[in-house]
Design a protein around this motif. Structure first.
Motif, PDB file in Angstrom:
ATOM      1  N   ASP A  94      15.210   2.398   9.139  1.00  0.00           N
ATOM      2  CA  ASP A  94      15.127   0.957   9.319  1.00  0.00           C
ATOM      3  C   ASP A  94      16.121   0.312   8.331  1.00  0.00           C
ATOM      4  O   ASP A  94      16.049   0.559   7.134  1.00  0.00           O
ATOM      5  CB  ASP A  94      13.696   0.497   9.001  1.00  0.00           C
ATOM      6  CG  ASP A  94      13.544  -1.004   9.108  1.00  0.00           C
ATOM      7  OD1 ASP A  94      13.093  -1.467  10.155  1.00  0.00           O
ATOM      8  OD2 ASP A  94      13.893  -1.710   8.132  1.00  0.00           O
ATOM      9  N   ILE A  96      16.496  -2.592   7.037  1.00  0.00           N
ATOM     10  CA  ILE A  96      15.958  -3.452   5.974  1.00  0.00           C
ATOM     11  C   ILE A  96      15.339  -2.590   4.876  1.00  0.00           C
ATOM     12  O   ILE A  96      15.583  -2.788   3.690  1.00  0.00           O
ATOM     13  CB  ILE A  96      14.945  -4.451   6.564  1.00  0.00           C
ATOM     14  CG1 ILE A  96      15.713  -5.425   7.460  1.00  0.00           C
ATOM     15  CG2 ILE A  96      14.180  -5.192   5.482  1.00  0.00           C
ATOM     16  CD1 ILE A  96      14.920  -5.990   8.588  1.00  0.00           C
ATOM     17  N   MET A 249       8.497 -10.051   5.054  1.00  0.00           N
ATOM     18  CA  MET A 249       8.333  -9.620   6.444  1.00  0.00           C
ATOM     19  C   MET A 249       8.727 -10.737   7.411  1.00  0.00           C
ATOM     20  O   MET A 249       9.376 -10.493   8.429  1.00  0.00           O
ATOM     21  CB  MET A 249       6.882  -9.178   6.711  1.00  0.00           C
ATOM     22  CG  MET A 249       6.458  -7.919   5.995  1.00  0.00           C
ATOM     23  SD  MET A 249       7.362  -6.448   6.494  1.00  0.00           S
ATOM     24  CE  MET A 249       6.613  -6.110   8.096  1.00  0.00           C
ATOM     25  N   TYR A 253      11.815  -9.805   9.615  1.00  0.00           N
ATOM     26  CA  TYR A 253      11.387  -9.258  10.911  1.00  0.00           C
ATOM     27  C   TYR A 253      10.914 -10.318  11.901  1.00  0.00           C
ATOM     28  O   TYR A 253      11.181 -10.207  13.085  1.00  0.00           O
ATOM     29  CB  TYR A 253      10.254  -8.246  10.724  1.00  0.00           C
ATOM     30  CG  TYR A 253      10.657  -6.997   9.967  1.00  0.00           C
ATOM     31  CD1 TYR A 253      11.296  -5.935  10.619  1.00  0.00           C
ATOM     32  CD2 TYR A 253      10.400  -6.865   8.608  1.00  0.00           C
ATOM     33  CE1 TYR A 253      11.660  -4.787   9.931  1.00  0.00           C
ATOM     34  CE2 TYR A 253      10.764  -5.725   7.902  1.00  0.00           C
ATOM     35  CZ  TYR A 253      11.391  -4.693   8.570  1.00  0.00           C
ATOM     36  OH  TYR A 253      11.754  -3.567   7.877  1.00  0.00           O
ATOM     37  N   LYS A 270       4.978   0.315  13.008  1.00  0.00           N
ATOM     38  CA  LYS A 270       6.360   0.662  12.685  1.00  0.00           C
ATOM     39  C   LYS A 270       6.466   1.831  11.707  1.00  0.00           C
ATOM     40  O   LYS A 270       7.286   2.722  11.892  1.00  0.00           O
ATOM     41  CB  LYS A 270       7.027  -0.585  12.077  1.00  0.00           C
ATOM     42  CG  LYS A 270       8.530  -0.557  12.054  1.00  0.00           C
ATOM     43  CD  LYS A 270       9.081  -1.942  11.714  1.00  0.00           C
ATOM     44  CE  LYS A 270      10.580  -1.912  11.548  1.00  0.00           C
ATOM     45  NZ  LYS A 270      11.304  -1.469  12.737  1.00  0.00           N
TER      46      LYS A 270
END
Ligand code: 8HG
Length: 295
Positions: A94, A96, A249, A253, A270
């Protein structure tokens, strides 16, 4: 985990330790009982023992301990049986998380004492880390046992449930600066002391069952219990959402205001059993850099 340990005079040296950064471990938000020394090392207290930890080049140096205590106490506390390179590799898929991990690369999730962690995170509700640290320090000095001195600083154990069950609420409020949480501390200590909640049983239970039991304690809701599950019971699928995690977050996201429950559900989908680690890299990253603060 592969490591090579060398004993030298009064110290133990772990050679070539990549995934171990004392600053990241102690300052990432999971623990409150550490003291930073003038030389940049960290002194921590756990299970009645005081240890000093420092990075020296590629190595980690432990002072004030023995090989026996290292094997019986510190190996578990510092979660040395776990392969963090593998965890980081998986989470770094991911983009991030990849950045957050670069920032907090030496984080390890400590295995802290259940009762101390429970009371500490009851104190953490709507509180700030420096104030949480201060209250825990005062409580240990006032109710715990004297353990010893290290570099002129005195160290005390965290009190037991039987001691805190008898504490005076007004006293806790006034002298120990815990505010409205005083009654939660005393009531939860009573419940634990009387065995109505047996913290030691929670190790064996799945996260959701352990969480349900923790939430029967006064002052323990979804957020506080998630922290306790992760920091004392190795429930690594736990994803505590506090203000910082919510901000980070939403910023990366969701791009919009999102409910806490939706954030933790999303994280579990996730990251699955690695959600707790993801949370810790994100918490440290967000808090240190102020991510999402002024949106
Ligand atoms: O490590 C932590 N993770 C999360 N998600 N929340 C935490 C951690 N440590 C910590 O103190 N908190 C909470 O954040 C307690 C308090 O509500 C706030 C302090 O910044």
């Amino acid at each position: 985990m592969d490591y090579n340990i060398v004993e030298k005079e009064n110290s133990l040296i772990l050679k070539n330790m990549e995934d171990f950064e004392p600053k990241h471990i102690f300052e990432c938000g999971q623990a409150f009982r550490w003291h930073i020394e003038e030389d940049g090392s960290y002194t921590a207290i756990h299970r009645g023992k005081v240890v000093n930890v420092k990075r020296k080049g590629e190595d980690i140096v432990f002072l004030n301990t023995t090989r026996k205590d290292f094997e019986n106490i510190w190996f578990d506390y510092f979660d040395l049986g776990r392969n963090y390179s593998k965890i980081k590799k998986t989470l770094s898929k991911d983009p991030i998380l990849k950045e957050a991990i670069k920032f907090g690369k030496g984080i390890r999730i400590l295995n802290q004492e259940p009762f101390e962690t429970t009371i500490s995170f009851i104190i953490s509700a709507n509180n700030q880390i420096p104030r949480i640290k201060k209250s825990i320090d005062l409580i240990s000095k006032g109710f715990g046992e004297y353990i010893g001195k290290f570099r002129e600083q005195e160290y005390y154990s965290f009190p037991t449930a039987s001691v805190l069950a008898k504490a005076d609420e007004e006293d806790l409020k006034e002298k120990y600066k815990v505010g409205f949480r005083a009654k939660y501390i005393v009531e939860s200590s009573k419940i634990i002391n009387e065995g109505r909640v047996d913290l030691n049983k929670l190790y064996e239970l799945p996260s959701d069952e352990a969480q349900e039991i923790l939430m029967t304690l006064p002052g323990v809701g979804p957020k506080v219990s998630s922290c306790i599950l992760l920091f004392a019971f190795q429930k690594t699928d736990s994803f505590p959402v506090d203000v910082w995690v919510k901000r980070v977050m939403e910023y990366f996201y969701f791009k919009k205001d999102t409910k806490l429950k939706d954030i933790s559900d999303f994280a579990y989908e996730k990251f699955g059993p690695l959600a707790g680690y993801a949370q810790q890299y994100l918490f440290y990253y967000a808090r240190e850099l102020g991510i999402g603060k002024n949106k």
